[in-house]
Design a protein around this motif. Structure first.
Motif, PDB file in Angstrom:
ATOM      1  N   VAL A  66       1.433   6.677   2.387  1.00 14.95           N
ATOM      2  CA  VAL A  66       0.816   5.673   3.268  1.00 14.95           C
ATOM      3  C   VAL A  66      -0.130   4.769   2.471  1.00 14.95           C
ATOM      4  CG1 VAL A  66      -0.729   5.351   5.249  1.00 14.95           C
ATOM      5  CG2 VAL A  66       1.110   7.033   5.371  1.00 14.95           C
ATOM      6  N   ILE A  67      -0.911   5.352   1.586  1.00 13.21           N
ATOM      7  CA  ILE A  67      -1.799   4.553   0.731  1.00 13.21           C
ATOM      8  C   ILE A  67      -0.989   3.594  -0.139  1.00 13.21           C
ATOM      9  CG2 ILE A  67      -3.398   4.689  -1.231  1.00 13.21           C
ATOM     10  CD1 ILE A  67      -4.434   7.330   0.085  1.00 13.21           C
ATOM     11  N   PHE A  70       0.032   0.424   1.646  1.00  7.87           N
ATOM     12  CA  PHE A  70      -1.029  -0.589   1.679  1.00  7.87           C
ATOM     13  C   PHE A  70      -1.215  -1.252   0.316  1.00  7.87           C
ATOM     14  CE2 PHE A  70      -2.190   1.862   5.484  1.00  7.87           C
ATOM     15  CZ  PHE A  70      -2.286   0.820   6.398  1.00  7.87           C
ATOM     16  N   VAL A  73       1.609  -3.762  -0.024  1.00 12.92           N
ATOM     17  CA  VAL A  73       1.350  -4.972   0.777  1.00 12.92           C
ATOM     18  C   VAL A  73       0.374  -5.885   0.048  1.00 12.92           C
ATOM     19  CG1 VAL A  73       0.272  -5.812   2.909  1.00 12.92           C
ATOM     20  CG2 VAL A  73       1.913  -3.949   2.999  1.00 12.92           C
ATOM     21  N   ARG A  74      -0.675  -5.305  -0.490  1.00 11.59           N
ATOM     22  CA  ARG A  74      -1.664  -6.105  -1.225  1.00 11.59           C
ATOM     23  C   ARG A  74      -1.044  -6.754  -2.465  1.00 11.59           C
ATOM     24  NH1 ARG A  74      -7.511  -6.154  -1.629  1.00 11.59           N
ATOM     25  NH2 ARG A  74      -8.083  -6.732  -3.744  1.00 11.59           N
TER      26      ARG A  74
END
Length: 95
Positions: A66-67, A70, A73-74
Protein backbone atom coordinates in the motif's frame (compact mmCIF):
# COMPACT_ATOMS: atom_id res chain seq x y z
CA UNK A 1 7.54 17.08 -34.44
CA UNK A 2 6.03 13.57 -34.41
CA UNK A 3 9.49 12.05 -34.01
CA UNK A 4 10.15 14.31 -31.04
CA UNK A 5 6.87 13.26 -29.40
CA UNK A 6 7.68 9.62 -30.04
CA UNK A 7 11.08 10.00 -28.38
CA UNK A 8 9.48 11.83 -25.46
CA UNK A 9 6.89 9.07 -25.05
CA UNK A 10 9.57 6.38 -25.28
CA UNK A 11 11.67 8.10 -22.58
CA UNK A 12 8.55 8.50 -20.42
CA UNK A 13 7.71 4.79 -20.61
CA UNK A 14 11.33 3.80 -20.04
CA UNK A 15 11.33 5.75 -16.76
CA UNK A 16 7.90 4.39 -15.87
CA UNK A 17 9.08 0.79 -16.33
CA UNK A 18 12.21 1.57 -14.29
CA UNK A 19 10.05 2.86 -11.42
CA UNK A 20 7.75 -0.15 -11.64
CA UNK A 21 10.67 -2.56 -11.64
CA UNK A 22 12.29 -0.98 -8.60
CA UNK A 23 9.04 -0.85 -6.63
CA UNK A 24 8.14 -4.45 -7.50
CA UNK A 25 11.61 -5.63 -6.48
CA UNK A 26 11.17 -3.86 -3.14
CA UNK A 27 7.76 -5.47 -2.67
CA UNK A 28 9.06 -8.91 -3.65
CA UNK A 29 12.02 -8.56 -1.30
CA UNK A 30 9.79 -7.57 1.60
CA UNK A 31 7.05 -10.13 0.98
CA UNK A 32 9.19 -13.11 -0.08
CA UNK A 33 12.42 -12.22 1.70
CA UNK A 34 11.04 -11.07 5.05
CA UNK A 35 8.08 -13.45 5.07
CA UNK A 36 9.83 -16.62 3.88
CA UNK A 37 13.61 -16.45 3.45
CA UNK A 38 14.54 -14.46 6.55
CA UNK A 39 11.60 -15.49 8.73
CA UNK A 40 13.72 -17.48 11.17
CA UNK A 41 16.04 -14.53 11.82
CA UNK A 42 13.13 -12.08 12.01
CA UNK A 43 11.15 -14.35 14.33
CA UNK A 44 13.67 -13.58 17.07
CA UNK A 45 12.23 -10.03 17.12
CA UNK A 46 8.71 -9.42 18.41
CA UNK A 47 6.31 -6.74 17.20
CA UNK A 48 3.11 -6.27 19.18
CA UNK A 49 3.50 -9.72 20.71
CA UNK A 50 3.94 -11.45 17.36
CA UNK A 51 7.13 -12.75 15.80
CA UNK A 52 8.35 -10.28 13.18
CA UNK A 53 8.70 -12.94 10.43
CA UNK A 54 5.08 -13.98 11.00
CA UNK A 55 3.97 -10.34 11.04
CA UNK A 56 5.66 -9.61 7.69
CA UNK A 57 4.14 -12.73 6.15
CA UNK A 58 0.64 -11.83 7.35
CA UNK A 59 0.46 -8.03 7.34
CA UNK A 60 3.80 -6.35 6.71
CA UNK A 61 3.98 -7.11 3.01
CA UNK A 62 0.46 -5.73 2.54
CA UNK A 63 1.37 -2.50 4.34
CA UNK A 64 4.51 -2.16 2.25
CA UNK A 65 2.48 -2.75 -0.92
CA UNK A 66 0.00 0.00 0.00
CA UNK A 67 2.85 2.40 0.80
CA UNK A 68 4.48 1.56 -2.53
CA UNK A 69 1.22 2.43 -4.31
CA UNK A 70 1.38 5.94 -2.83
CA UNK A 71 5.07 6.20 -3.71
CA UNK A 72 4.25 5.16 -7.29
CA UNK A 73 1.49 7.79 -7.55
CA UNK A 74 3.89 10.47 -6.35
CA UNK A 75 6.62 9.34 -8.74
CA UNK A 76 4.19 9.25 -11.66
CA UNK A 77 2.88 12.74 -10.89
CA UNK A 78 6.46 14.02 -10.98
CA UNK A 79 7.13 12.08 -14.18
CA UNK A 80 3.98 13.45 -15.80
CA UNK A 81 5.09 17.00 -15.00
CA UNK A 82 8.62 16.32 -16.24
CA UNK A 83 7.36 15.21 -19.66
CA UNK A 84 4.42 17.60 -19.86
CA UNK A 85 1.69 14.97 -19.54
CA UNK A 86 0.14 16.65 -16.50
CA UNK A 87 -1.88 19.09 -18.57
CA UNK A 88 -5.62 18.71 -19.15
CA UNK A 89 -5.30 18.04 -22.87
CA UNK A 90 -5.65 14.66 -24.49
CA UNK A 91 -2.03 13.62 -24.99
CA UNK A 92 -2.88 10.30 -26.56
CA UNK A 93 -4.70 11.56 -29.64
CA UNK A 94 -3.02 11.10 -32.99
CA UNK A 95 -2.01 14.19 -34.92
Amino acid sequence: MASEQRQKAKAYWKENVKYLSILLIIWFTVSYGAGILFKDVLNEIRLGGFKLGFWFAQQGSIYVFVILIFVYVRLMNKLDKKYGYDKDENVFKNK
